[in-house]
Enzyme design. Sequence first.
Site, PDB file in Angstrom:
ATOM      1  N   SER A  41       0.736  -1.144   0.097  1.00  0.00           N
ATOM      2  CA  SER A  41       0.177   0.106  -0.111  1.00  0.00           C
ATOM      3  C   SER A  41       0.934   1.289   0.070  1.00  0.00           C
ATOM      4  O   SER A  41       1.789   1.347   0.696  1.00  0.00           O
ATOM      5  CB  SER A  41      -1.025   0.115   1.388  1.00  0.00           C
ATOM      6  OG  SER A  41      -1.894  -0.867   1.132  1.00  0.00           O
TER       7      SER A  41
ATOM      8  N   HIS B 146      -3.395   0.041  -3.645  1.00  0.00           N
ATOM      9  CA  HIS B 146      -3.061  -0.991  -3.029  1.00  0.00           C
ATOM     10  C   HIS B 146      -3.074  -2.357  -3.863  1.00  0.00           C
ATOM     11  O   HIS B 146      -3.745  -2.142  -5.002  1.00  0.00           O
ATOM     12  CB  HIS B 146      -4.520  -1.257  -2.074  1.00  0.00           C
ATOM     13  CG  HIS B 146      -4.063  -2.441  -1.260  1.00  0.00           C
ATOM     14  ND1 HIS B 146      -3.183  -2.495  -0.128  1.00  0.00           N
ATOM     15  CD2 HIS B 146      -4.688  -3.742  -1.305  1.00  0.00           C
ATOM     16  CE1 HIS B 146      -3.305  -3.581   0.646  1.00  0.00           C
ATOM     17  NE2 HIS B 146      -4.075  -4.620  -0.230  1.00  0.00           N
TER      18      HIS B 146
ATOM     19  N   CYS C  69      -6.740  18.685  -7.242  1.00  0.00           N
ATOM     20  CA  CYS C  69      -7.555  20.134  -7.067  1.00  0.00           C
ATOM     21  C   CYS C  69      -7.214  21.040  -8.377  1.00  0.00           C
ATOM     22  O   CYS C  69      -6.077  21.359  -8.496  1.00  0.00           O
ATOM     23  CB  CYS C  69      -7.366  20.823  -5.862  1.00  0.00           C
ATOM     24  SG  CYS C  69      -7.243  19.700  -4.418  1.00  0.00           S
TER      25      CYS C  69
END
Length: 865
Positions: free
Chosen positions: A220, A233, A248
């Site tokens: 992970s 993962h 963003c």
Amino acid sequence: MKVKSNTATNQSKKPYTIEISTKSLLAILLFSASSSFIAGRTLRKRNIFLTNSNLVIHSKDDNIRFGGMHPSLSLHEGKVPPQHKYSGMEFNASTSSGRTVNTHLASGLKSSEMVCIDHGDGQRQCVIDNTNENANDDNLEANEECDGEGGGCLDEEDDEEEDEEHLPAGQHLLIDIKHVDGTFLNSDVRLAKAMVDVVNLSQLTLLSYHCHNLIPQGVSCVGVLLESHISFHTWPEAGVITLDLFTCGSGKLVPLVPIVEKLFAIPEVGSLIKPFVHWVHKLRGFRPDDYSDVLTKDLGLMLQESFDVKKEIASVQTKFQKIDIFDLMMTYTGEPKKGSYEAQHPEFFQPHRIVYLDGVIQSTRTHLEAYHEALVHSVMITHKNPKRVAIIGGGEGATLKEVLKHNTLEKVQMIEIDEEMVITSREYLPEWSDCSDLIGSAKWCGDDERADIFYEDALAWFIDRFSEGGKYASEDHPKFDVIIMDALDPQDDISFAELLYTDQTFISSLYNALEDDGMIVFQLGSAPDHRDAPDTLNINRRRAILIEELEEVEFESFHIYEDGNCGFEYPWTFFVVMKDSLDDSAWYKNEAETQVAIHQRILRTHSGAPALKYFDGATLKGYQIPHKVFESTFCRQDPTPDGCITEETRIADIHQSDLEVKISGLGDRSGRGVFTKVDIKKGMSIGREATANPVYFSPSATRLIQHYADDYVEETSKVYDYMDGYGWQTETMGHPSYYVDSSMQTFVNHGCNGSFNIAGTLLKASQTITEQNAKESDQYSFHDNEVDWDNYNPRRLRHLHHLSSTFEVALRDIKAGEELFTDYLSFAEGDEWWTDVQDLKRWCSGEDVGHITKKEKTHWTDSNE
């Protein structure tokens, strides 16, 4: 230092004392600390884990075998380190179930300082402060130059968005991959390197990443981006990795899918199965209500959907628009088995190719024929002989392909503003413009000798040539039989769409560009919903304005229809307008007539397959009556249009059993008449149920009957006498057609000199024009007294037969035993108006008798002889 020994075994001996110097003691302590430190470092380097009482060791050789040490982070050229604080917490290696690696963007910075605290519960927390109070505006601008709003330098569009407001929103890319090599999925080093490479190739900024090798297997990782995060993962034993990337800002993430696929979709060693990639893209957060982007339109909605196959074929930014082409398949079951139906018919199981312009879906491979045949052939088959055709838009080439299927065609001119759209379509959408199967055409439709393509603004092209005072209006420009508008949707939030559908000069130029029997077909976007407000009050405002402008320039006939098989989310709207309403009769062909026209006009193919895959006589028949939604939204206008308000079902009705037929009170020369056996009050309807099923003679049937009757074919003449004597003629379908009342009310006589006591429901007020005072010029003023139907009125179009055979109502109280009289002038129209007025005047004066009376008396005389 002194130590006194007092053990039991030495009680018989004399006590002794050991003295150690301070220097020796310090040396011992230093040696012990050094030994412990070296041992700890050795164990950490060899990554010792305890699991199930067995010792599992990952040595330095593993790092070499799996691709080397963990990759460090670096900045892209021209960037400076961002100001940030890094804080990480991890379990101590001696108590963790996995190995943790922290790498952060901090090395080489004088202002960086790491502080680590070991907690008593076996956890360690480290903080790095990379903030720099002396950072200047130039440094910040250097970062923003690449990052824009925080979205990465993925394409040229981002440069235009540098100053865009930082919104509380972002994009989320979720990717699942299976059939991946298990060794790769269990190597944190190789996976971390792939993650860092994805970030670097994406022009994003990775501040730090954190990876865990899990026991017994799996990895992970999460990377903190300046723009947000990337994480994954793995399940090595299943060959699966799930990855997500969130940023963003406005930088596009979809172009990263091939990068992720290349770096993470590592095939299983020795397997013939290729890695399978499944992904979705979603917009997250909140944006202003007026925010618009390709991802907020059809394209973005598609990217959110879960498809087994979702592959970007092309993404091209032209001077005018953004072109995106994708292949989609909801369920992919692998390569078909040899000899299976799928293998024998691959055309039914290929990916669904879709074209988007500025994020709005334009056409699809699966529904290619349904949309373009619905657009083109309804108007081309309706026109009696389309030789010259103009196409507005149509850069994909599919509309051109459909037009070229007509053997009446001499010249088609396609006016498309975006040449790059045509080039892109030819490369990535070859089926759209492939005319190789049409006998007499070319491999590429644009090379057909009948086709000319102008890469110009269609609005300016028509205005310059066909508007009053146009740039080239003084020159002689051949007019068109058909114009096909296959441009932007009227609902598109684009300024050019506003001009296309609302500019009066442009719309007038289209009218002027047509021959006297010319027609135009428009595609007008998605059809309304049955709950929608009128077009004037919603997103369809431009559609309403267009229709008003078309009425203003005096188009005479309007037909709106929808098709639900075009491949869009909603049924699609098409609109046909004609300069001459007489051509309505061609629009109302029956199925057989349309099939004959298709057989006579459509080119044959080399393959022997039908050139039309979707359009036929039944299809056009379905277009002739508008859908109920068009009537509903039209009648919701304020004020309510004429004809939309009806009280038919609330009117008391006189049943046929209350009527009787006997010799008219007007005398023997008038034949039979209809009398009431009961009192009838003013406003009551007369035989409403019985009059709903008249005998109808279509324009084509009327022409045939008249043709053979003129040749004195006896049996046909009898049919004509019945049709013309008992029925009434109308031109609501273009050319003359007839209705004959199937009830006893067909024997109702004419009320001479305004003495009629019943009339059709279409009359708005008492009629003052009669056969006695009518003038030849009174035709239009007479019919002005009827309901004023707009040129475009979907209620009228939906109820043509009903309105043409409407029941009648009592104009005054009628006593039992009275004869019913109607006004035959209301049935006179068109070229027959004045002839009918003269006939009625002779009948009323007794100079002549009606056609039926005359025919019956002739037949009675012949029979007796």
